[in-house]
Design an enzyme around this catalytic site. Structure first.
Site, PDB file in Angstrom:
ATOM      1  N   ILE A 118     -34.006 102.727   3.261  1.00  0.00           N
ATOM      2  CA  ILE A 118     -33.175 101.683   2.695  1.00  0.00           C
ATOM      3  C   ILE A 118     -31.729 102.029   3.058  1.00  0.00           C
ATOM      4  CG2 ILE A 118     -34.715 100.979   0.819  1.00  0.00           C
ATOM      5  CD1 ILE A 118     -33.237 102.743  -1.093  1.00  0.00           C
ATOM      6  N   ASP A 119     -30.881 101.024   3.089  1.00  0.00           N
ATOM      7  CA  ASP A 119     -29.507 101.225   3.536  1.00  0.00           C
ATOM      8  C   ASP A 119     -28.765 102.221   2.647  1.00  0.00           C
ATOM      9  OD1 ASP A 119     -30.013  99.291   5.433  1.00  0.00           O
ATOM     10  OD2 ASP A 119     -29.160  97.673   4.235  1.00  0.00           O
ATOM     11  N   LYS A 120     -27.724 102.813   3.209  1.00  0.00           N
ATOM     12  CA  LYS A 120     -26.893 103.771   2.484  1.00  0.00           C
ATOM     13  C   LYS A 120     -26.447 103.231   1.128  1.00  0.00           C
ATOM     14  CE  LYS A 120     -22.280 105.834   2.608  1.00  0.00           C
ATOM     15  NZ  LYS A 120     -20.994 105.929   3.347  1.00  0.00           N
ATOM     16  N   THR A 178     -27.665 100.712  -0.573  1.00  0.00           N
ATOM     17  CA  THR A 178     -28.740 100.138  -1.374  1.00  0.00           C
ATOM     18  C   THR A 178     -29.385 101.269  -2.159  1.00  0.00           C
ATOM     19  OG1 THR A 178     -29.174  98.380   0.236  1.00  0.00           O
ATOM     20  CG2 THR A 178     -30.950  98.911  -1.302  1.00  0.00           C
ATOM     21  N   ARG A 229     -30.245  91.320   3.304  1.00  0.00           N
ATOM     22  CA  ARG A 229     -28.818  91.021   3.465  1.00  0.00           C
ATOM     23  C   ARG A 229     -28.613  89.932   4.515  1.00  0.00           C
ATOM     24  NH1 ARG A 229     -26.461  96.817   4.714  1.00  0.00           N
ATOM     25  NH2 ARG A 229     -24.448  95.692   4.635  1.00  0.00           N
TER      26      ARG A 229
END
Length: 305
Positions: free
Chosen positions: A137-139, A141, A237
């Protein structure tokens, strides 16, 4: 360096070259195989081919595997919120601001650094930079990730991601008020044609499907639940921005002028469910949204903005 040689047999013709090699190198990820091809370590009949090349019967495929790289990513004493652990898996609740694994120029402070300090038995399928990492998962998130402690667990979890049987549910706060109570965004995603830092809905990209459902509407925002059918980079996103409702706080796809001082998008991986790789039992984990997320919801709910 190790060299391996394969012949294309009946039933394998017309397979993509990367998929053919994934079949014959079962303990290597597809991205690893594609990287071998891009770096010209794969020859078909003594010629360089692309990943999309369709192999033919009796093709001779030679692969030169690079020497193993000595592990240089070190464990760090970083606190991690472990929801569950056994001999096969670790389920963690990642905080906003933490990168999942080291990459070029970033070798410390990641979830992998924290995990290596916690335990040494992580799967090696994704190499020295991403031991144990099945999905990301994104930084900015927050939320739940499952990490594999051995290659067998990794392969079985990765297969569930591939066949879309893993449950992945997110909570997001978006700009604007969604009219429909629920919907599906089924739009392909690829690297943005002009801005390589961003992803975008691009014709010919990889299929990406996001299901969303309204939890609560506010004056200028909507709290939603998103369920991933696929798992493309920045999928939620990109998809929400595409339909005109970018995530609050998103520095890349969101509004240029933000109303709140946030460190990133308000997106939380709330629920993760999968079949345990050894027991075959379905397991599901759920966490609450972080306090900073709750604070923004409380502010807009009370009409303070």
């Amino acid at each position: 360096m190790e060299t391996r040689e394969f012949s294309v047999c009946s039933g394998e013709e017309k397979m993509r070259l990367d998929m053919f090699l994934c079949k014959h190198l079962p303990h290597k990820s597809r991205s690893y195989v594609q990287n071998l091809i891009e770096n010209k370590r794969v020859k078909v009949n003594k010629k360089i081919k692309k990943s999309s090349y369709k192999v033919n019967c009796e093709d001779n495929v030679i692969v030169t595997l690079p020497d193993p790289v000595e592990m240089n990513i070190k464990g760090e004493d970083i606190p991690i919120d472990i929801l569950y652990e056994d001999t096969d898996i670790i389920v963690v609740n990642k905080p906003q601001g933490m990168i999942v694994h080291p990459a070029s120029g970033v070798y410390t402070g990641t979830l992998v650094n924290a995990l290596l300090n916690h335990c040494s038995d992580l799967s090696g399928i994704n190499g020295v930079m991403r031991p144990g990492i099945v999905h990301r998962i994104d930084k900015d998130t927050s939320g739940i990730l499952v990490v594999a402690k051995n290659d067998n667990a990794h392969n079985k979890l990765a297969q569930q991601l591939k066949d879309h049987s893993m449950t992945r549910e997110y909570i997001a706060l978006v700009e604007g008020v969604l009219k429909e109570d629920n919907g599906i965004v089924d739009k392909p995603i690829a690297r943005h044609p002009r801005d390589k830092v961003k992803m975008a809905v691009v014709h010919g990209g990889k299929r990406a499907v996001t299901h969303y459902e309204v939890i609560k509407r506010f004056k200028s925002n909507t709290l939603i639940k998103c369920v991933l059918e696929t798992g493309r980079t920045h999928q939620i996103r990109v998809h929400m921005a595409y339909i005109g409702h970018p995530l609050v706080g998103d520095p890349v796809y969101g509004y240029k002028k933000q109303r709140f001082r946030l460190d990133g998008q308000l997106l939380h991986a709330r629920k993760l469910g999968f079949v345990h790789p050894s027991t075959g039992r379905y397991m599901e984990f759920e966490t609450e949204i972080p306090d900073y997320f709750k604070k923004i919801i409380d502010i807009i709910d009370k009409g303070h903005v």
